[in-house]
Design an enzyme around this catalytic site. Structure first.
Site, PDB file in Angstrom:
ATOM      1  N   CYS B  94       0.836  -1.202   0.000  1.00 38.31           N
ATOM      2  CA  CYS B  94       0.000   0.000   0.000  1.00 38.31           C
ATOM      3  C   CYS B  94       0.871   1.252   0.000  1.00 38.31           C
ATOM      4  O   CYS B  94       1.528   1.534  -0.995  1.00 38.31           O
ATOM      5  CB  CYS B  94      -0.969  -0.040   1.188  1.00 38.31           C
ATOM      6  SG  CYS B  94      -2.330   1.121   1.008  1.00 38.31           S
ATOM      7  N   HIS B 205      -3.639  -5.779   1.039  1.00 40.63           N
ATOM      8  CA  HIS B 205      -2.934  -5.979   2.317  1.00 40.63           C
ATOM      9  C   HIS B 205      -2.888  -7.455   2.723  1.00 40.63           C
ATOM     10  O   HIS B 205      -3.794  -7.917   3.416  1.00 40.63           O
ATOM     11  CB  HIS B 205      -3.635  -5.189   3.423  1.00 40.63           C
ATOM     12  CG  HIS B 205      -3.466  -3.714   3.310  1.00 40.63           C
ATOM     13  ND1 HIS B 205      -2.479  -3.032   3.986  1.00 40.63           N
ATOM     14  CD2 HIS B 205      -4.146  -2.797   2.603  1.00 40.63           C
ATOM     15  CE1 HIS B 205      -2.565  -1.737   3.697  1.00 40.63           C
ATOM     16  NE2 HIS B 205      -3.569  -1.574   2.857  1.00 40.63           N
ATOM     17  N   GLU B 207      -1.104  -8.689   5.003  1.00 42.29           N
ATOM     18  CA  GLU B 207      -0.957  -8.754   6.463  1.00 42.29           C
ATOM     19  C   GLU B 207      -2.302  -8.609   7.169  1.00 42.29           C
ATOM     20  O   GLU B 207      -2.377  -8.808   8.382  1.00 42.29           O
ATOM     21  CB  GLU B 207       0.044  -7.689   6.941  1.00 42.29           C
ATOM     22  CG  GLU B 207      -0.499  -6.281   7.124  1.00 42.29           C
ATOM     23  CD  GLU B 207      -0.766  -5.527   5.831  1.00 42.29           C
ATOM     24  OE1 GLU B 207      -0.583  -6.109   4.743  1.00 42.29           O
ATOM     25  OE2 GLU B 207      -1.190  -4.361   5.909  1.00 42.29           O
TER      26      GLU B 207
END
Lengths: 927, 261
Positions: B94, B205, B207
């Site tokens: 990002c 994302h 994560e």
């Protein structure tokens, strides 16, 4: 002064303009500017994207346009972009200012009309200035900052006459009543207070800081009976919590936020604030400071916390309002856009997920929107929730500098909005500066570098140090040491300025060096601005001249208590019947599409609800990720599957009939939402936020307030769901040339609860065709003030009533069933009633439903669309039918029908396509 | 010896903690380091450099720009270039992706512009991995879902197809339709890598999907797997990126094994 313009080739045709191009502009001043500009000419990457953008220095990008509009911040307004330019260009003493340029083709012919359009869409002239030029005309550079010399601090002899006292309070924006001015005059006796002292008292005694209305004695009359309430807060709010036998309460009503025990490692912390008055004037800046401001509450609770989530609830006038707007009132659409953007920037940039909220529309919010912002946090059990301060500790101010922005915020919000508003109260937050500050403080906390911490919010240093002084027994501020954004602030302005992104610490002298070193490494400014002592005084000096010497006792308790009168003339409920609806299908579609029910997806998607990776039940769930969750579930600790849930409830329409019942209904709804996602109703805490039209001198509004508190008190005691923190905003009126616009009395109840195991959380979407669908909770007539009644302008009917014993048993039973993993889906029945709840479950699961209701004496409208409390809808695997029905036992429940594989919604044999429901539910709000 | 990842934080970076968690689950060591403390350590001790998501410097001059300028500055800029030249891994998510683009570490002529919708978007998207890409992070991946949450993720430029390791997809395949392609990226590109496949940036994302319960539909998945007597998985699809990164970095630590491959 030089000017760099950054632009690209993109253009749009919007607002009826043929073509519009936008560019960014930076005005730069500094001794070594030629080097900076030479480098930018070589390599523009510091300010521009080499792929998409170009720069021009000291010339316009083009002379081909009809109008060129430049919008720049007024002097002294926070300019975050310019600050980053200064950091990035790294040239000594560089001063930057940012602006936007709009190149217009095919716009209005007259300059005035262009200016009007720009003012409506691109600028707020309270904080920005607009220039409009034609080709060949010159833009004027930003005017230099006018530094006024600091005037000597005056003593202000207090007039003997009441009129004189009132005039002084008014002319200095003190918002002190004549009685309070008299108390000050008597306290000072022979000596005249200095303006610093008077300002300090005005801030500390403001409604915003001291919540006087909740401490005043109220004589309440109803049906010839008289009740004397010795303070709403001690009697009802604190009283109700004290009656809750909950061993998990850690800190309630004392610190900046409420604290409850949660896991072995962490406590949960929660606070909700409002930022209504600033948002009415400058919606973007007001809402942004609202959210970053409430972040500092948990950050200043105990020795500080790690911020976990944000919540936001907004009330506006109708977005499609076409009537006249009084002066200084922004259109609801503009307010909405600004507020939405402010909360988006504040939350997203700070890396805090926005997980729960609400949006409510009513014409009464035209003059004053309501902007509730909440923040939850984790407090380490090991760091403890207690603070202490010793005489000799340094008073340290950390974070942003002090300017004229945000002067008189506390006293201003303690008054009604009028056609004239002071410019100083408007401010713009800076999430980046605050993030640096809070991260640095997190490190300092772990190193034990300070003994106490609090937020600099309303009332600025005056409030933060004034409150902390009580812990050591006194404090002295050296006002000339406070770092300023620009020179020229008077000592009283330094004391009361509410400039953002600041925290106040008590630092032991032996730790100061270490704190300073850490702060410098993190690019955070920290300054010793005085010291704590045990003098019993809150004092201040400015270059050795003593300007304030106030006894702490008088400062915090010297304000006179008032006697308020409240008179209740009865609630407007009756047994009139709503005329029958022609076809329930049309009614359902109409309700699904209505502003207070329709999907909020477009708004929710603009808030990051995923950051930090804690999300378990998101605001939007289901197959197409558009089902409205009842509450958010988070997994705060990456090392454990223990979870927590957060919910909210607000519906000022109920208060039109009776604020007492409204409060009970809202407590029930906040709890019910928590239960719906799997949270434990016996480990749930609540927050109250009152937003009221001014009740002073209005016995009816005062009576509504008393009743609201009484309802809250009854529900809290009955559910044993304690209030842990709250806030009130009591002057939500607009005074215009055509009279007063007052908001509906509004209560927001927010809830947090423990969820023992996130793997057992439940979402509201139907999961599988064939599942059995139940209504649990009793039916009753409750069309009064319902969304349907409001749409039909029907003022009759009744509000639902709570059966606390039964509701508590039901919620506990549901929790046990969820713990045993017997429930596939669960959804709360609230606005729009049962039919809307069922439709939402179908939409979320993209599955149909075939259902019916057993016979009853209630009208069909009441049964489908009535808003009776304590009801939920369940869907279960048919294999669990016996287990679920026997667990519910004697509790009221009705088997409604079955989930269908095909996309249709069928009630008593009459069908409507699911697509039609989905289409309606998308609504027409254009969020 | 375990792989060591250096995860940057500070100055508005928001997601260092989640990245660290991913590396823990992928059995690597990690260090979260504030940008202002980078000079105190040596990049030589690490095999992976991570730029997590966030709003570095408030994104005020365009996302990633101010952070990129700090990272390009001497002597850090040279150290990072040496890190890349050594074949070590650099990963931006990002805002970290935006920063890598601004640093010039990803294919030339590409940039990330404001979303076509003109709005910040927080939503889950379906992605398909490009099997011909040299990207070591997406090796073996096929189709998966991850959340995006950004206002400036529209890829512009003309990157070679093999340097676009992930694309936004609908049922039929790569798409330019909103909202499946949430930002209007060319080539439906959700990511970029350099020709070595070791410098990698993506807008979604990974994560944020380390555990199955982070998926927006996990309650349905759990309910249905239970009914059919199958097991509800604990892991999320994002963990694969961490495992791939750690495996690729492991080869740097064991040159003999790398040679054998």
């Amino acid at each position: 002064m030089h000017c760099v313009e950054v632009f690209n080739d993109e253009s749009r045709s919007v607002l009826g303009l043929e073509k519009l191009c936008q560019s960014r502009v930076y005005y730069l001043e500094g001794p070594q500017l030629h080097e900076v500009l030479a480098e930018l000419q070589r390599d523009s990457r510091a300010l521009a994207d080499p792929v998409r953008e170009q720069i021009r220095v000291d010339e316009l990008r083009s002379q081909d346009f009809q109008w060129l509009v430049e919008v720049a911040f007024r002097n002294g307004v926070t300019d975050n972009e310019a600050r980053v330019v200064e950091e990035v260009l790294e040239s000594p003493q560089l001063v930057a200012r940012s602006a936007r340029r709009y190149y217009v083709w095919g716009g209005p012919g007259e300059r005035e009309a262009m200016l009007e359009l720009a003012g409506r869409h691109w600028a707020n002239q309270l904080v920005q200035r607009i220039q409009v030029i034609r080709p060949g005309e010159e833009l004027a550079p930003p005017p230099p900052l006018q530094i006024t010399p600091v005037p000597p601090t005056q003593s202000l002899p207090l007039p003997v006459q009441d009129e004189g006292l009132a005039a002084l309070s008014r002319s200095r924006l003190l918002a002190l009543s004549v009685e309070e001015m008299r108390a000050i005059r008597e306290h000072f006796g022979e000596r005249a207070p200095t303006e610093v002292e008077l300002e300090a008292l005005a801030q500390t005694w403001s409604e915003h800081c001291k919540h006087k209305i909740f401490r005043d004695t109220i004589i309440y009359q109803e049906d010839g009976h008289e009740l004397r309430v010795e303070g709403l807060f001690p009697t009802y709010i604190a009283g109700a919590t004290a009656a809750c036998q909950r061993d998990w309460l850690v800190s309630v009503f004392t610190d900046n936020a409420g604290v409850i025990a949660w896991s072995q490692k962490y406590h949960l912390v929660f606070k909700v604030e409002t930022h209504n008055a600033p948002s009415a004037l400058e919606p973007y800046g007001g809402a942004l400071t609202g959210i970053v401001g409430v972040n500092r509450d948990p950050a200043g609770t105990g020795l500080g916390c790690d911020l976990l989530f944000n919540t936001d609830v907004f009330c506006f006038g109708p977005l499609d309002y076409t009537g006249n707007l009084p002066p200084n009132v922004h259109h609801p659409r503009r307010l909405y856009e600004g507020v939405r953007q402010g909360v988006e920037d504040g939350g997203n940039q700070s890396g805090i997920p926005t997980v729960n909220g609400g949006l409510f529309f009513d014409q009464s919010f035209l003059g004053r929107p309501l902007v509730f912002c909440g923040t939850g946090a984790l407090m380490e059990v090991s760091s403890g929730h207690l603070k202490s301060i010793r005489p000799g500790d340094f008073i340290v101010m950390a974070g942003g500098r002090v300017g004229k922005d945000g002067i008189h915020g506390a006293t201003f919000s303690s008054q009604a909005i009028g056609a004239e508003a002071p410019v100083g109260v408007v401010q713009i937050g800076d999430p980046m500066t605050q993030k640096r500050l809070l991260e640095m403080l997190g490190e300092a906390r772990k190193l034990g570098l300070y003994r106490a911490i609090t937020d600099n919010g309303a009332g600025g240093l005056c409030s933060s140090v004034g409150e902390m002084a009580e812990m050591s027994g006194g404090a002295h501020l050296t006002l000339e040491t406070v770092p300023l954004k620009y020179p020229g602030l008077a000592p009283w302005e330094i004391l009361v300025s509410e400039s953002q992104e600041r925290m106040t610490l008590a630092v032991p002298p032996e730790r100061w060096g270490q704190l300073l070193e850490l702060a410098q490494r993190r690019e955070v400014e920290v300054t010793v601005v005085g010291s704590f002592n045990a003098s019993g005084k809150f004092s201040a000096s400015y270059y050795d001249e003593k300007l304030m010497d106030l006894s702490l006792e008088f400062l915090h308790s010297g304000f006179p208590r008032r006697l308020l009168r409240a008179e209740w003339t009865g609630c407007s409920e009756n047994d009139r019947q709503l005329p029958p609806e022609a076809d329930w299908r049309n009614t359902l579609c109409e309700l699904l599409a209505s502003p207070n029910i329709c999907s909020r997806q477009a708004l929710i998607r603009q808030y990051d609800h995923e950051v930090q990776g804690t999300s378990v039940i998101k605001p939007l769930v289901g197959v197409a990720r558009d089902g409205p969750s009842d509450a958010a579930v988070l997994r705060p600790d990456h090392a454990s599957d223990q979870g927590m849930a957060v919910s909210c409830a607000l519906n000022p329409h109920y208060g039109i009939m009776d604020c007492e019942v409204m409060a009970e209904l809202l407590v029930d709804e906040a709890l019910r939402n928590l239960v719906a996602v799997g949270a434990d109703p016996d480990h749930a805490a609540l927050l109250d936020n009152f937003c009221w039209p001014d009740p002073i001198g209005d016995p009816h509004k005062t009576a509504q307030l008393v009743r609201c508190c009484r309802g809250l008190d009854r529900a809290v005691r009955a559910f044993q769901a304690p209030l842990i923190s709250g806030k009130d905003s009591m002057k939500n009126d607009y005074h215009g040339p055509d009279g007063k616009l007052s908001i509906l009395p509004t209560l927001l109840v927010s809830g947090i609860a423990n969820l023992p195991d996130i793997q057992k959380a439940v979402s509201m979407d139907f999961k599988q065709a064939g599942d059995l669908v139940y209504l649990v909770g009793a039916e009753q007539s409750a069309l009064g003030c319902s969304q349907l009644a409001r749409r039909r302008d029907f003022e009759g009917g009744r509000l639902g009533r709570l059966d606390y014993d039964r509701a508590s048993q039901l919620y506990r039973c549901l929790h046990r069933l969820m713990q045993a993993e017997k429930i596939a889906a669960c959804h709360d029945c609230s606005e729009g009633g049962l039919a809307v709840a069922l439709a939402e479950m179908c939409i979320a699961g993209r599955l149909g439903l075939d259902w019916d209701l057993p016979e009853s004496e209630l009208s069909l409208e009441d049964r489908l669309f009535g808003e009776a409390p304590s009801r939920l809808v369940l869907a279960i695997d048919p294999r669990h039918q016996q287990a679920v029905e026997s667990a519910l036992g004697q509790l009221p429940f009705t088997r409604l029908g079955r989930v269908l594989p095909e996309a249709c919604f069928r009630f008593r044999g009459e069908t409507i396509d699911l697509d039609k429901l989905i289409q309606s539910w998308q609504g027409e709000l254009n969020l | 010896m375990k792989v060591r990842a250096l995860i940057l934080t500070g100055q508005g970076i928001n997601c260092a903690r989640e990245m660290a968690q991913g590396f823990s689950l992928a059995d690597a060591d990690w260090l979260v380091c504030h940008l202002n403390d980078l000079h105190q350590l040596s990049l030589e001790d690490f095999q992976i450099l991570v730029l997590p998501g966030g709003f570095s410097f408030g994104d005020h001059l365009g996302s990633g720009r101010a952070l990129a300028r700090r990272l390009r500055r001497a002597p850090l800029g040279q150290a990072i270039q040496r890190f890349v030249d050594q074949g070590k891994l650099v990963w931006g998510v990002c805002n970290g992706f935006q920063t890598l683009v601004q640093m010039g570490l990803l294919p030339e002529g590409c940039s990330l512009a404001p979303n076509a919708s003109g709005r910040f978007e927080c939503r889950w998207v379906r992605l398909k991995a490009q099997s011909l890409s040299p990207c070591v992070f997406t090796k073996g991946l096929d189709s998966l879902e991850l959340p995006v949450r950004h206002g400036e993720g529209r890829l512009v430029g003309t990157p070679p197809a093999e340097l676009v390791p992930l694309q936004y997809c609908d049922q039929a395949g790569p798409t330019h339709n909103y909202p499946e392609n949430p930002n209007g990226s060319v080539q439906a590109a959700a990511a970029l890598c350099d020709p070595s496949g070791r410098v990698f940036g993506l807008m979604p994302h990974p994560e944020a999907f380390l555990r199955s319960t982070q998926h927006p539909e996990w309650t349905r998945h759990k309910e249905l797997t239970r009914r059919f007597g199958t097991e509800f998985p604990a892991e999320g699809a994002g963990l694969a990126f961490f495992r791939n990164a750690v495996a690729a970095a492991q080869e740097l630590l064991e040159p003999s094994r790398a040679a054998a491959l």
